[in-house]
Design an enzyme around this catalytic site. Structure first.
Site, PDB file in Angstrom:
ATOM      1  N   HIS A 180      27.063  34.285  29.915  1.00 49.22           N
ATOM      2  CA  HIS A 180      27.512  35.687  29.861  1.00 49.22           C
ATOM      3  C   HIS A 180      28.532  35.924  28.754  1.00 49.22           C
ATOM      4  O   HIS A 180      28.770  37.055  28.355  1.00 49.22           O
ATOM      5  CB  HIS A 180      28.111  36.089  31.213  1.00 49.22           C
ATOM      6  CG  HIS A 180      27.075  36.215  32.284  1.00 49.22           C
ATOM      7  ND1 HIS A 180      26.612  37.423  32.722  1.00 49.22           N
ATOM      8  CD2 HIS A 180      26.386  35.273  32.988  1.00 49.22           C
ATOM      9  CE1 HIS A 180      25.686  37.230  33.657  1.00 49.22           C
ATOM     10  NE2 HIS A 180      25.537  35.933  33.836  1.00 49.22           N
ATOM     11  N   ASP A 387      33.541  39.625  22.550  1.00 50.96           N
ATOM     12  CA  ASP A 387      33.064  39.915  23.911  1.00 50.96           C
ATOM     13  C   ASP A 387      31.585  39.596  23.952  1.00 50.96           C
ATOM     14  O   ASP A 387      30.851  39.938  23.008  1.00 50.96           O
ATOM     15  CB  ASP A 387      33.272  41.414  24.212  1.00 50.96           C
ATOM     16  CG  ASP A 387      33.591  41.688  25.680  1.00 50.96           C
ATOM     17  OD1 ASP A 387      33.187  40.876  26.520  1.00 50.96           O
ATOM     18  OD2 ASP A 387      34.237  42.711  25.961  1.00 50.96           O
TER      19      ASP A 387
HETATM   20  P1  ADQ Z   1      33.767  40.933  31.725  1.00 54.86           P
HETATM   21  O1  ADQ Z   1      34.593  40.203  30.729  1.00 54.86           O
HETATM   22  O2  ADQ Z   1      34.378  41.066  33.066  1.00 54.86           O
HETATM   23  O3  ADQ Z   1      32.297  40.293  31.867  1.00 54.86           O
HETATM   24  P2  ADQ Z   1      32.562  43.645  31.144  1.00 54.86           P
HETATM   25  O4  ADQ Z   1      31.202  43.364  30.651  1.00 54.86           O
HETATM   26  O5  ADQ Z   1      33.225  44.763  30.426  1.00 54.86           O
HETATM   27  O6  ADQ Z   1      33.540  42.406  31.047  1.00 54.86           O
HETATM   28  O7  ADQ Z   1      32.460  44.019  32.693  1.00 54.86           O
HETATM   29  C1  ADQ Z   1      33.585  44.475  33.391  1.00 54.86           C
HETATM   30  C2  ADQ Z   1      33.168  45.187  34.677  1.00 54.86           C
HETATM   31  O8  ADQ Z   1      34.351  45.436  35.440  1.00 54.86           O
HETATM   32  C3  ADQ Z   1      32.524  46.532  34.402  1.00 54.86           C
HETATM   33  O9  ADQ Z   1      31.424  46.702  35.262  1.00 54.86           O
HETATM   34  C4  ADQ Z   1      33.625  47.557  34.714  1.00 54.86           C
HETATM   35  O10 ADQ Z   1      33.154  48.751  35.284  1.00 54.86           O
HETATM   36  C5  ADQ Z   1      34.492  46.832  35.713  1.00 54.86           C
HETATM   37  N1  ADQ Z   1      35.909  47.221  35.508  1.00 54.86           N
HETATM   38  C6  ADQ Z   1      36.644  47.012  34.402  1.00 54.86           C
HETATM   39  N2  ADQ Z   1      37.886  47.509  34.567  1.00 54.86           N
HETATM   40  C7  ADQ Z   1      37.929  48.045  35.794  1.00 54.86           C
HETATM   41  C8  ADQ Z   1      38.938  48.696  36.566  1.00 54.86           C
HETATM   42  N3  ADQ Z   1      40.184  48.888  36.114  1.00 54.86           N
HETATM   43  N4  ADQ Z   1      38.628  49.084  37.812  1.00 54.86           N
HETATM   44  C9  ADQ Z   1      37.395  48.872  38.308  1.00 54.86           C
HETATM   45  N5  ADQ Z   1      36.412  48.273  37.639  1.00 54.86           N
HETATM   46  C10 ADQ Z   1      36.665  47.841  36.406  1.00 54.86           C
HETATM   47  C11 ADQ Z   1      31.623  39.135  31.321  1.00 54.86           C
HETATM   48  C12 ADQ Z   1      31.624  39.039  29.789  1.00 54.86           C
HETATM   49  C13 ADQ Z   1      31.071  40.320  29.178  1.00 54.86           C
HETATM   50  C14 ADQ Z   1      29.669  40.587  29.731  1.00 54.86           C
HETATM   51  C15 ADQ Z   1      29.650  40.503  31.254  1.00 54.86           C
HETATM   52  C16 ADQ Z   1      28.237  40.559  31.823  1.00 54.86           C
HETATM   53  O11 ADQ Z   1      32.946  38.789  29.307  1.00 54.86           O
HETATM   54  O12 ADQ Z   1      31.029  40.226  27.761  1.00 54.86           O
HETATM   55  O13 ADQ Z   1      29.259  41.879  29.338  1.00 54.86           O
HETATM   56  O14 ADQ Z   1      30.239  39.298  31.720  1.00 54.86           O
HETATM   57  O15 ADQ Z   1      27.426  39.573  31.254  1.00 54.86           O
END
Ligand code: ADQ
Length: 484
Positions: A180, A387
């Site tokens: 991921h 990312d």
């Molecule tokens: P993450 O690094 O966690 O995931 P991301 O892909 O942006 O990053 O997902 C974050 C999730 O958390 C989103 O669904 C978002 O809605 C939720 N979220 C973020 N801030 C929030 C808040 N304050 N309150 C509630 N919900 C919140 C890892 C990798 C990424 C990759 C994903 C999936 O680092 O690059 O996209 O896995 O493979």
């Protein structure tokens, strides 16, 4: 929201083809549930919502199978159980093991190394051993679930040794792995003292999936350099077996986000939020509080725009929602301190009575509230230094049903390869980001609409179901010389 609830959608390809394969065994660091009470003997669980669970739950329910993972409670041993039709096989991790495996090797060695070493990775032999041991536990638990014809899908950087370990226990199994997070360039990866073991661990899989072609290429190059694997950037031969290394960009349940964004509750809350910040451009940031996400640099670019007076606290506001994350790892404590120092400095310098320049919310917010913030904002800034994908960017696009809103996106997020309608920025360039912010808040409506509509088409076409289907389809059709 399950796939069945999507208004009678046609069965996807893998649902048909999966008849050819057996059940699915998913192996991930965390189980898709959290404990919500009960007793030690009879714990009560609830499914944790999230993209991965959404994508895999229908297949697990329909075809059968098991999800192998840690239940999130150190030292506790739980018996297998079924929640909402998903069979869960918990893996126990005691405090010592967890510290070395997860906080140490996974989050203080691999995480920074795989994100371009934006913080120096720490290399400790006393973290490597628990990483191996924890991977063995997951692999044994998974192998115990595998019957002839089943397929196994292992997830993420915490479990890179698991494919090979399962291969040793169950040689004939089809094994897939999805990373991921990014896979770093070979020159950077080469720093890792255990590079060969990690690469050989992954090479136990038949299909290794990455977020971008570049990541897949980085892996193949490292594998050719440091192991006996030979072949191209997408296909290698290792110990007589064929291993595919390919890009499968992850996505979201777009239809579900669209439905929620149209719900009365979300629309009403978005109106309330807008009223609270009436007359101002609302610039939004939503991230886990992580040093890779570039929250600090985003604040500095906003500060630069305030200094230039192209933006003022009268006409704009930056809302940052930061969800607490890994708060027991030192670098995360430092990052939070730095971010909070910057918020204080910016508000102290540029805030007005009744009008702060930055609203900073350090908390996880419920999904409806998050969506209301997406709807209430004029600009979303997603500025990671690196990312894998970044789902926040895709979620924002999916919820902009009227094609308004502007996305400012780091060119170093995997999502930048697909969301070409964004204003792309280099997150190391504060002046360039301030320029992009100025461009975003003054973008003519017709151009903003054109860009957003193009991005919405991308997330509608390519949702999380398509992602899981195309990965599983590739895995099911993978062939090996000795299988032919
Ligand atoms: P993450 O690094 O966690 O995931 P991301 O892909 O942006 O990053 O997902 C974050 C999730 O958390 C989103 O669904 C978002 O809605 C939720 N979220 C973020 N801030 C929030 C808040 N304050 N309150 C509630 N919900 C919140 C890892 C990798 C990424 C990759 C994903 C999936 O680092 O690059 O996209 O896995 O493979």
């Amino acid at each position: 929201m399950s796939r069945q609830s999507q208004g009678g959608a046609k069965p996807r390809r893998s649902e048909n083809r999966s008849a050819e394969a057996g059940r699915l065994v998913v192996v991930a660091n965390r189980l898709p549930v959290r404990q919500v009470g009960g007793t030690d003997e009879k714990p009560r669980w609830r499914i944790s919502p999230g993209g991965l669970v959404t994508a895999l739950a229908p297949m697990l329910r329909e075809r059968g199978g098991t999800w192998v993972g840690w239940a999130g409670d150190m030292g506790r041993t739980y018996r297998p159980f079924t929640q909402d039709g998903i069979r869960c096989r918990p893996v126990a991790l005691e405090a010592d093991l967890f510290e070395g495996f997860y906080q140490g090797f996974s989050n203080s060695t691999l995480w920074p190394l795989y994100h371009d070493a934006v913080r120096p990775p720490e290399f400790h032999r006393h973290w490597w051993r628990p990483y191996v041991e924890a991977n063995e536990r997951f692999a044994k638990a998974a192998a115990g679930q595998v019957k002839d014809g089943d397929i196994v899908w292992v997830h993420d950087y915490q479990l890179q040794l698991v494919p090979r370990m399962i291969r040793e226990l169950k040689p004939e199994t089809r094994i897939g792995f999805f990373n991921h997070i990014p896979f770093p360039p070979e020159e950077l990866f080469a720093q890792l003292p255990w590079r060969r073991s990690i690469l050989e661990g992954l090479l136990g899989a038949d299909v290794i999936g990455f977020q971008t072609k570049q990541n897949a290429q980085n892996f193949s190059r490292a594998a050719r350099r440091h192991t006996s694997a030979r072949g191209s950037d997408t296909e290698l031969v290792f110990e007589g077996r064929r291993v595919q290394s390919r890009a499968f960009p992850i996505s979201i349940d777009t239809a579900d986000f669209e439905r929620s964004a149209a719900s009365e509750e979300v629309v009403a809350r978005a109106k309330e939020l807008r009223a609270l910040m009436a007359g101002r451009k609302v610039i939004l940031g939503v991230d886990r509080l992580d040093y890779t996400k570039g929250i600090d640099i985003r604040f500095r670019s906003f500060e630069e725009a305030l200094r230039r007076k192209s933006v003022t606290a009268e006409n704009s506001v930056l809302v940052q929602i930061a969800v607490p994350s890994r708060a027991d790892v030192g670098e995360y404590v430092n990052e939070r301190d730095e971010i909070e120092r910057l918020v204080g400095r910016i508000n102290g310098t540029y805030g007005q009575p009744g009008k702060v320049a930055v609203h900073y919310l350090y908390r996880s917010v419920p999904r409806e509230e998050l969506l209301a913030f997406y709807l209430a904002s004029d600009v979303l800034m997603v500025t990671p230094f690196r990312d894998g994908m970044n789902l926040v960017a895709k979620e924002y696009v999916a919820t902009r049903l009227d094609d308004t809103g502007v996305l400012v996106l780091s060119e170093f997020a995997g999502a930048a390869h697909e969301l070409r309608g964004a204003i792309l920025v280099n997150p190391h360039d504060i002046d360039g980001m301030a320029d992009a912010l100025e461009q975003a808040i003054s973008l003519p409506d017709d151009e903003a609409t054109r860009r957003m509509a193009a991005m919405r088409r991308v997330v509608r076409r390519h949702d999380v179901y398509r992602w899981s289907d195309s990965f599983l389809d590739t895995l099911i059709h993978a062939t090996q010389p000795n299988w032919d």
